[in-house]
Design a protein around this motif. Structure first.
Motif, PDB file in Angstrom:
ATOM      1  N   ALA A 133      11.455   8.531   7.588  1.00 59.60           N
ATOM      2  CA  ALA A 133      12.428   9.457   6.800  1.00 59.60           C
ATOM      3  C   ALA A 133      11.899   9.183   5.339  1.00 59.60           C
ATOM      4  CB  ALA A 133      14.021   8.759   6.795  1.00 59.60           C
ATOM      5  N   VAL A 134      11.966  10.701   4.695  1.00 62.51           N
ATOM      6  CA  VAL A 134      11.501  10.579   3.121  1.00 62.51           C
ATOM      7  C   VAL A 134      12.224  11.684   2.318  1.00 62.51           C
ATOM      8  CG1 VAL A 134       9.735  12.392   3.862  1.00 62.51           C
ATOM      9  CG2 VAL A 134       9.435  11.112   1.722  1.00 62.51           C
ATOM     10  N   LEU A 135      12.919  11.012   1.558  1.00 62.40           N
ATOM     11  CA  LEU A 135      14.155  11.836   0.535  1.00 62.40           C
ATOM     12  C   LEU A 135      13.371  12.089  -0.694  1.00 62.40           C
ATOM     13  CD1 LEU A 135      16.989   9.645   1.987  1.00 62.40           C
ATOM     14  CD2 LEU A 135      15.868  11.316   3.269  1.00 62.40           C
TER      15      LEU A 135
ATOM     16  N   ARG B 291       7.306  19.362  -5.849  1.00 59.62           N
ATOM     17  CA  ARG B 291       6.546  20.302  -4.814  1.00 59.62           C
ATOM     18  C   ARG B 291       7.038  19.385  -3.333  1.00 59.62           C
ATOM     19  NH1 ARG B 291       1.409  20.081  -7.869  1.00 59.62           N
ATOM     20  NH2 ARG B 291       0.541  20.473  -6.041  1.00 59.62           N
ATOM     21  N   SER B 292       8.085  19.536  -2.773  1.00 59.21           N
ATOM     22  CA  SER B 292       8.501  18.746  -2.104  1.00 59.21           C
ATOM     23  C   SER B 292       7.780  19.002  -0.520  1.00 59.21           C
ATOM     24  CB  SER B 292       9.911  18.930  -1.609  1.00 59.21           C
ATOM     25  OG  SER B 292      10.598  20.058  -1.082  1.00 59.21           O
ATOM     26  N   VAL B 293       7.575  20.364  -0.216  1.00 59.75           N
ATOM     27  CA  VAL B 293       6.857  20.628   1.106  1.00 59.75           C
ATOM     28  C   VAL B 293       5.655  19.866   1.104  1.00 59.75           C
ATOM     29  CG1 VAL B 293       5.949  22.440   2.464  1.00 59.75           C
ATOM     30  CG2 VAL B 293       8.400  22.574   1.541  1.00 59.75           C
ATOM     31  N   GLU B 294       4.869  20.107   0.240  1.00 64.62           N
ATOM     32  CA  GLU B 294       3.343  19.549  -0.007  1.00 64.62           C
ATOM     33  C   GLU B 294       3.193  18.226  -0.169  1.00 64.62           C
ATOM     34  OE1 GLU B 294       1.018  21.660  -3.268  1.00 64.62           O
ATOM     35  OE2 GLU B 294       2.729  22.629  -3.377  1.00 64.62           O
ATOM     36  N   PHE B 295       4.357  17.457  -0.815  1.00 63.49           N
ATOM     37  CA  PHE B 295       4.502  15.974  -0.691  1.00 63.49           C
ATOM     38  C   PHE B 295       4.954  15.403   0.603  1.00 63.49           C
ATOM     39  CE2 PHE B 295       7.490  12.583  -1.194  1.00 63.49           C
ATOM     40  CZ  PHE B 295       6.820  11.575  -1.901  1.00 63.49           C
TER      41      PHE B 295
ATOM     42  N   HIS C  14       0.795  -1.197  -0.008  1.00 62.05           N
ATOM     43  CA  HIS C  14      -0.005   0.085  -0.118  1.00 62.05           C
ATOM     44  C   HIS C  14       0.859   1.245  -0.158  1.00 62.05           C
ATOM     45  CE1 HIS C  14      -3.176   2.784   1.187  1.00 62.05           C
ATOM     46  NE2 HIS C  14      -2.264   3.289   2.052  1.00 62.05           N
ATOM     47  N   TRP C  15       1.980   1.213   0.809  1.00 68.57           N
ATOM     48  CA  TRP C  15       2.705   2.384   0.697  1.00 68.57           C
ATOM     49  C   TRP C  15       3.584   2.711  -0.403  1.00 68.57           C
ATOM     50  CZ3 TRP C  15       0.836   6.092   3.441  1.00 68.57           C
ATOM     51  CH2 TRP C  15      -0.019   5.834   4.345  1.00 68.57           C
ATOM     52  N   ALA C  16       4.054   1.534  -0.928  1.00 75.32           N
ATOM     53  CA  ALA C  16       4.593   1.504  -2.195  1.00 75.32           C
ATOM     54  C   ALA C  16       3.937   2.325  -3.262  1.00 75.32           C
ATOM     55  CB  ALA C  16       5.212   0.393  -2.701  1.00 75.32           C
ATOM     56  N   SER C  17       2.631   1.899  -3.292  1.00 80.62           N
ATOM     57  CA  SER C  17       1.689   2.648  -4.250  1.00 80.62           C
ATOM     58  C   SER C  17       1.233   3.990  -3.723  1.00 80.62           C
ATOM     59  CB  SER C  17       0.409   1.707  -4.191  1.00 80.62           C
ATOM     60  OG  SER C  17      -0.732   2.275  -4.947  1.00 80.62           O
ATOM     61  N   ARG C  18       1.250   4.232  -2.505  1.00 75.65           N
ATOM     62  CA  ARG C  18       0.836   5.747  -2.245  1.00 75.65           C
ATOM     63  C   ARG C  18       1.921   6.653  -2.427  1.00 75.65           C
ATOM     64  NH1 ARG C  18      -2.474   7.985  -3.095  1.00 75.65           N
ATOM     65  NH2 ARG C  18      -2.540   9.510  -1.460  1.00 75.65           N
ATOM     66  N   LEU C  19       3.189   6.063  -2.181  1.00 69.96           N
ATOM     67  CA  LEU C  19       4.539   6.915  -2.537  1.00 69.96           C
ATOM     68  C   LEU C  19       4.430   7.108  -3.844  1.00 69.96           C
ATOM     69  CD1 LEU C  19       7.092   7.896  -0.967  1.00 69.96           C
ATOM     70  CD2 LEU C  19       8.112   6.064  -2.111  1.00 69.96           C
ATOM     71  N   ALA C  20       4.284   6.265  -4.759  1.00 70.14           N
ATOM     72  CA  ALA C  20       4.253   6.342  -6.053  1.00 70.14           C
ATOM     73  C   ALA C  20       3.245   7.337  -6.489  1.00 70.14           C
ATOM     74  CB  ALA C  20       4.236   5.172  -7.099  1.00 70.14           C
ATOM     75  N   ALA C  21       1.887   7.519  -6.143  1.00 78.37           N
ATOM     76  CA  ALA C  21       0.777   8.140  -6.510  1.00 78.37           C
ATOM     77  C   ALA C  21       1.010   9.491  -6.106  1.00 78.37           C
ATOM     78  CB  ALA C  21      -0.353   7.601  -5.866  1.00 78.37           C
TER      79      ALA C  21
ATOM     80  N   HIS D 174       4.403  16.818   3.442  1.00 74.95           N
ATOM     81  CA  HIS D 174       3.138  16.848   4.497  1.00 74.95           C
ATOM     82  C   HIS D 174       2.132  15.914   4.223  1.00 74.95           C
ATOM     83  CE1 HIS D 174      -0.290  18.646   6.385  1.00 74.95           C
ATOM     84  NE2 HIS D 174       0.594  18.936   7.387  1.00 74.95           N
ATOM     85  N   ARG D 175       1.748  15.549   3.065  1.00 73.38           N
ATOM     86  CA  ARG D 175       0.650  14.838   2.808  1.00 73.38           C
ATOM     87  C   ARG D 175       0.916  13.310   3.022  1.00 73.38           C
ATOM     88  NH1 ARG D 175      -2.716  14.783  -1.699  1.00 73.38           N
ATOM     89  NH2 ARG D 175      -4.097  12.842  -1.713  1.00 73.38           N
ATOM     90  N   LEU D 176       2.136  12.940   2.792  1.00 68.37           N
ATOM     91  CA  LEU D 176       2.648  11.650   3.194  1.00 68.37           C
ATOM     92  C   LEU D 176       2.953  11.320   4.691  1.00 68.37           C
ATOM     93  CD1 LEU D 176       3.898   8.897   2.089  1.00 68.37           C
ATOM     94  CD2 LEU D 176       6.051  10.084   2.011  1.00 68.37           C
ATOM     95  N   ILE D 177       3.468  12.128   5.427  1.00 71.44           N
ATOM     96  CA  ILE D 177       3.452  11.871   7.034  1.00 71.44           C
ATOM     97  C   ILE D 177       2.407  11.973   7.650  1.00 71.44           C
ATOM     98  CG2 ILE D 177       4.003  14.442   7.492  1.00 71.44           C
ATOM     99  CD1 ILE D 177       5.618  11.288   8.998  1.00 71.44           C
ATOM    100  N   SER D 178       1.223  12.846   6.918  1.00 69.38           N
ATOM    101  CA  SER D 178      -0.110  13.133   7.498  1.00 69.38           C
ATOM    102  C   SER D 178      -0.666  11.568   7.455  1.00 69.38           C
ATOM    103  CB  SER D 178      -0.799  14.189   6.757  1.00 69.38           C
ATOM    104  OG  SER D 178      -0.256  15.232   7.064  1.00 69.38           O
TER     105      SER D 178
END
Length: 441
Positions: free
Chosen positions: A310-312, A317-321, A7-14, A323-327
């Motif tokens: 950790a996300v690299l 648009r890294s800030v938005e990305f 799931h998280w691999a899919s969400r990271l890509a999306a 924030h959305r991911l950690i949320s």
């Protein structure tokens, strides 16, 4: 709660596709398990795929590593947090004589030294580069007296790195390997490009999606922002801060709040030793982000929930990305709600803004605040070595209260917070992007 890796691999890509991120690597540890996934490309020209062991520049997250190195020396009794820099570095000097004599290691690690500290100067590739950098600090002025406020200070951490060299007798890079990398078994954490290039490694990208103009920062900036690492290695380092004895006997000391931030809307409300500190849904969060030339990184440690993330990324648009991911991730793992960034109020706030207009300046940046459409407009211009690397920004500011404003550039979804401070009988400051910038005109 166990996470679903697919799931998280899919969400990271999306999410990477949604926020125009060329490549990203995610690692997190929760519930006693480690998860890692990656998406996209390291370089849009070569098309090389991001792998979970790929190295990204983690930028200023490096400062937590440098702070940890100094705290290891403190635990060994070789220093104290109240040791002055001048005691360890007899030739140390900044522009203000009193500051030269009184700045301590605690000031450096909490960003309270007052040094006007965005000095980005290349002092060469030699092993003496930090020594030469510290010599160059002799002209740096104070934005406030040591201990008088908080202002994010890159120079302070380069000076801290030089202290490590003086005490250990090793260059900072080698001390880092022996103090942290070797004990934790970090095989994908390096500082010099000739080492990084032996691995799958990321190239930064600009706002237009093209390659960044240069690969990385000069070696002289090392202790403030030169580590390249895999997301998994960054998580392993974060986990060490939850485990007494993994590195430090008492890592929680670094998470004790020491400074209340004058602008508490930029990712944390307080500062500890190396860490930005906040509370989300009543749970402490120790965090740090890092930005280099087209690369962006974030590390979050939640001690009570025994979770490290950790996300690299290498552009977009890294800030938005992030924030959305950690949320999404923390809500899924712990039903925890990550606070949204400060935004304009629903009802307009009437503020007399005349006292805030003018020019604010510090090393590396000139900020013009002018009246505009009944409100304020903020324009930042990089100066010195940052010209051509950092981009000018224009923000139309909206009042949140009498001293707090928010603004964003065209096309940005996230608002930046700006806090003005007028000190009775003293200088006025603009608190923005973690820095205290004094008014000069």
């Amino acid at each position: 709660m166990k996470a679903d890796k697919e799931h998280w691999a899919s969400r990271l890509a999306a999410l990477a596709a949604e926020y125009e991120v060329p490549g990203a690597s995610l690692a997190f540890w929760s519930g006693g398990d480690l998860y890692e996934c990656a998406t996209g490309v390291l370089n849009t020209i070569t098309g090389a795929a991001v792998r979970t062991d790929s190295l990204f520049q983690i930028g200023s997250i490096t400062k937590v590593w440098t702070a940890t190195q100094l705290m290891l020396l403190v635990e060994q009794g070789r220093l104290t947090l109240d040791t002055t820099v001048a005691e360890v570095l007899p030739g140390f000097r900044v522009g203000d004589r009193k500051a030269t004599e009184t700045i301590t290691l605690r000031h450096l690690l909490t960003h309270t030294s007052g040094i006007d500290g965005d000095l980005f100067v290349d002092t060469g590739r030699g092993d003496d580069c930090l020594e030469r950098y510290v010599t160059a600090c002799a002209t740096l002025e104070q934005t406030f007296p040591a201990g008088g406020s908080h202002s994010y200070c890159n120079s302070g951490f380069v000076i801290a790195g030089r202290v490590i060299e003086q005490v250990t007798g090793q260059v900072w890079d080698q001390a880092l390997r022996e103090q942290i990398c070797a004990p934790l078994g970090l095989a994908h954490t390096w500082t010099l490009p000739e080492d990084v290039l032996r691995f799958s490694s990321a190239m930064g990208h600009g706002d237009d999606g093209g390659l960044a103009p240069t690969w990385g920062l000069p070696r002289s900036i090392g202790p403030a922002g030169l580590i390249c690492a895999s997301a998994t290695d960054v998580v392993t380092f974060g986990r060490a801060h939850l485990t007494p004895g993994a590195l430090l006997a008492e890592p929680a000391v670094m998470r004790e709040p020491l400074v209340a931030l004058p602008n508490p809307h930029c990712g944390g409300r307080q500062w500890g030793i190396g860490w930005s500190l906040d509370a989300w849904d009543g749970h402490q969060v120790a965090a740090h982000t890092g930005d280099t030339i087209g690369q962006h990184a974030a590390l979050w440690v939640l001690p009570e929930l025994e979770t490290v993330v950790a996300v690299l990324v290498n552009g977009g648009r890294s800030v938005e990305f992030q924030h959305r991911l950690i949320s999404e991730l923390l809500h899924s793992l712990h039903q925890l709600t990550v606070p949204e960034p400060l935004a304009p109020p629903t009802e307009p706030v009437d503020v007399d803004t005349a006292a805030y207009t003018g020019v604010y300046e510090r090393a590396g940046s000139r900020i013009q605040v002018s009246s505009h459409g009944g409100g304020l407009r903020l324009r930042t211009e990089p100066t010195g070595m940052l010209v051509g690397l950092a981009q000018p920004r224009t923000l139309d500011l909206t009042a949140v209260d009498a001293t707090t404003f928010v603004g964003r550039s065209n096309g940005d979804a996230t608002w930046d917070a700006v806090v003005f401070e007028n000190r009775p009988g003293g200088p006025s400051y603009l608190h923005y992007s973690g820095r205290a910038t004094p008014k000069t005109g």
